[in-house]
Scaffold this motif. Structure first.
Motif, mmCIF file in Angstrom:
data_model
loop_
_atom_site.group_PDB
_atom_site.id
_atom_site.type_symbol
_atom_site.label_atom_id
_atom_site.label_comp_id
_atom_site.label_asym_id
_atom_site.label_seq_id
_atom_site.Cartn_x
_atom_site.Cartn_y
_atom_site.Cartn_z
ATOM 1 N N SER A 82 -9.640 -10.436 -43.647
ATOM 2 C CA SER A 82 -10.502 -9.046 -43.993
ATOM 3 C C SER A 82 -10.553 -8.660 -42.484
ATOM 4 O O SER A 82 -10.779 -7.206 -42.809
ATOM 5 C CB SER A 82 -11.954 -9.500 -44.428
ATOM 6 O OG SER A 82 -12.789 -10.269 -43.497
ATOM 7 N N ASP A 83 -10.506 -8.963 -41.341
ATOM 8 C CA ASP A 83 -10.472 -8.187 -40.245
ATOM 9 C C ASP A 83 -9.355 -7.701 -39.728
ATOM 10 O O ASP A 83 -9.114 -6.785 -38.524
ATOM 11 C CB ASP A 83 -11.498 -8.915 -39.092
ATOM 12 C CG ASP A 83 -10.744 -10.228 -38.553
ATOM 13 O OD1 ASP A 83 -9.748 -10.418 -39.405
ATOM 14 O OD2 ASP A 83 -11.215 -11.025 -37.878
ATOM 15 N N ALA A 84 -8.305 -7.848 -40.166
ATOM 16 C CA ALA A 84 -7.004 -7.626 -39.777
ATOM 17 C C ALA A 84 -6.929 -6.055 -40.083
ATOM 18 O O ALA A 84 -7.416 -5.399 -41.021
ATOM 19 C CB ALA A 84 -5.907 -8.266 -40.672
ATOM 20 N N LYS A 85 -6.057 -5.273 -39.527
ATOM 21 C CA LYS A 85 -5.812 -3.836 -39.553
ATOM 22 C C LYS A 85 -4.888 -3.611 -40.659
ATOM 23 O O LYS A 85 -3.957 -4.427 -41.211
ATOM 24 C CB LYS A 85 -5.211 -3.318 -38.320
ATOM 25 C CG LYS A 85 -5.770 -3.637 -36.909
ATOM 26 C CD LYS A 85 -7.321 -2.787 -37.126
ATOM 27 C CE LYS A 85 -7.856 -3.032 -35.792
ATOM 28 N NZ LYS A 85 -9.490 -3.186 -35.827
ATOM 29 N N ILE A 86 -5.115 -2.362 -41.283
ATOM 30 C CA ILE A 86 -4.138 -2.018 -42.503
ATOM 31 C C ILE A 86 -2.696 -2.171 -42.260
ATOM 32 O O ILE A 86 -2.017 -2.510 -43.033
ATOM 33 C CB ILE A 86 -4.573 -0.557 -43.047
ATOM 34 C CG1 ILE A 86 -6.017 -0.588 -43.254
ATOM 35 C CG2 ILE A 86 -3.746 0.021 -44.031
ATOM 36 C CD1 ILE A 86 -6.319 -1.263 -44.764
ATOM 37 N N PHE A 104 -8.921 -12.847 -47.337
ATOM 38 C CA PHE A 104 -9.734 -13.982 -47.209
ATOM 39 C C PHE A 104 -10.598 -13.660 -45.525
ATOM 40 O O PHE A 104 -10.171 -12.872 -44.806
ATOM 41 C CB PHE A 104 -9.031 -15.316 -46.484
ATOM 42 C CG PHE A 104 -8.342 -15.750 -47.927
ATOM 43 C CD1 PHE A 104 -8.639 -17.253 -47.803
ATOM 44 C CD2 PHE A 104 -7.735 -15.147 -48.823
ATOM 45 C CE1 PHE A 104 -7.972 -17.946 -49.046
ATOM 46 C CE2 PHE A 104 -7.118 -15.841 -49.985
ATOM 47 C CZ PHE A 104 -7.351 -17.461 -50.043
ATOM 48 N N SER A 105 -11.875 -14.507 -45.629
ATOM 49 C CA SER A 105 -12.569 -14.301 -44.466
ATOM 50 C C SER A 105 -13.072 -15.715 -44.447
ATOM 51 O O SER A 105 -13.938 -16.389 -45.289
ATOM 52 C CB SER A 105 -13.616 -13.465 -44.772
ATOM 53 O OG SER A 105 -14.554 -13.382 -43.486
ATOM 54 N N GLY A 106 -13.168 -16.447 -43.215
ATOM 55 C CA GLY A 106 -13.460 -17.868 -43.123
ATOM 56 C C GLY A 106 -12.814 -18.815 -44.014
ATOM 57 O O GLY A 106 -13.451 -19.838 -44.362
ATOM 58 N N GLY A 107 -11.623 -18.743 -44.708
ATOM 59 C CA GLY A 107 -10.994 -19.594 -45.299
ATOM 60 C C GLY A 107 -11.235 -19.286 -46.995
ATOM 61 O O GLY A 107 -10.736 -20.190 -47.925
ATOM 62 N N PHE A 108 -12.135 -18.247 -47.265
ATOM 63 C CA PHE A 108 -12.443 -18.245 -48.527
ATOM 64 C C PHE A 108 -12.295 -16.686 -49.024
ATOM 65 O O PHE A 108 -12.186 -15.698 -48.203
ATOM 66 C CB PHE A 108 -13.987 -18.092 -48.762
ATOM 67 C CG PHE A 108 -14.653 -19.651 -48.524
ATOM 68 C CD1 PHE A 108 -14.500 -20.643 -49.503
ATOM 69 C CD2 PHE A 108 -15.065 -19.898 -47.268
ATOM 70 C CE1 PHE A 108 -15.074 -22.008 -49.194
ATOM 71 C CE2 PHE A 108 -15.513 -21.173 -47.035
ATOM 72 C CZ PHE A 108 -15.406 -22.111 -48.057
#
Length: 187
Positions: A82-86, A104-108
């Motif tokens: 989720s924190d990756a860039k477009i 995903f964020s934190g594996g979820f």
């Protein structure tokens, strides 16, 4: 029921990934007779052709029965954080040949991103350089549904009418993903 020409038996059988032996066992017509019909060496009776097409139709209706989500899912889940860039998500989609990815964020799973989401952001008038720098979380859509690995394929097929993909979990961990392409392999 109107049947295609007898010459289509082989084509239909192969498209279903059914062997002559399997068709023979299900239809009661010998494998050697089926082979001769498919090669055009004999002209089958109307009754034989009807039996073969009805058997193929019945076999087609059985495809997927008894199968579960785990049986049809792609085991390697390609996702983006989720924190990756477009720009990272876009590059990953191009490299992998996907039009959508789970986020995903934190594996979820927390969302999904698609080409349509990215195009929508671009068409909003934001400069391309800024769109590329946005985190995926600012553009992502809702998460794909998650089903247990034991969910019947028939249930998955019904769910696919209203979503683009489904994530498959086993004991709370995502083990696969089902897309339209995975479901079409059953036909």
């Amino acid at each position: 029921m109107q049947f295609p020409p007898a010459s289509d038996i082989r084509k239909i059988r192969l498209s279903m990934d059914v062997t002559q032996s399997q068709l023979a066992a299900s239809s009661g017509i010998s494998q050697s007779t089926i082979a001769k019909i498919e090669r055009g060496k004999i002209s089958a009776s109307y009754e034989t052709v009807v039996t073969l097409f009805e058997t193929l139709d019945a076999m087609k209706n059985e495809i997927g029965k008894g199968m579960t989500a785990e049986d049809v899912c792609s085991k390697e889940v390609v996702y983006v954080n989720s924190d990756a860039k477009i720009s990272v998500a876009s590059c990953l989609m191009r490299e992998e040949g996907y039009s959508q990815l789970p986020v995903f964020s934190g594996g979820f799973p927390v969302g999904s991103i698609s080409e349509r989401d990215i195009f929508g952001t671009i068409s909003s008038g934001l400069p391309l350089e800024e769109v590329n720098k946005l985190p995926v979380s600012k553009v992502m859509g809702e998460s794909f549904p998650v089903v247990a690995d034991t969910t019947p394929v028939a249930t998955v097929a019904m769910m696919m009418n209203s979503c683009n993909a489904i994530l498959v979990s086993q004991n709370g961990k995502i083990i696969g993903m089902i897309t339209n392409a995975d479901m079409l392999k059953l036909i």
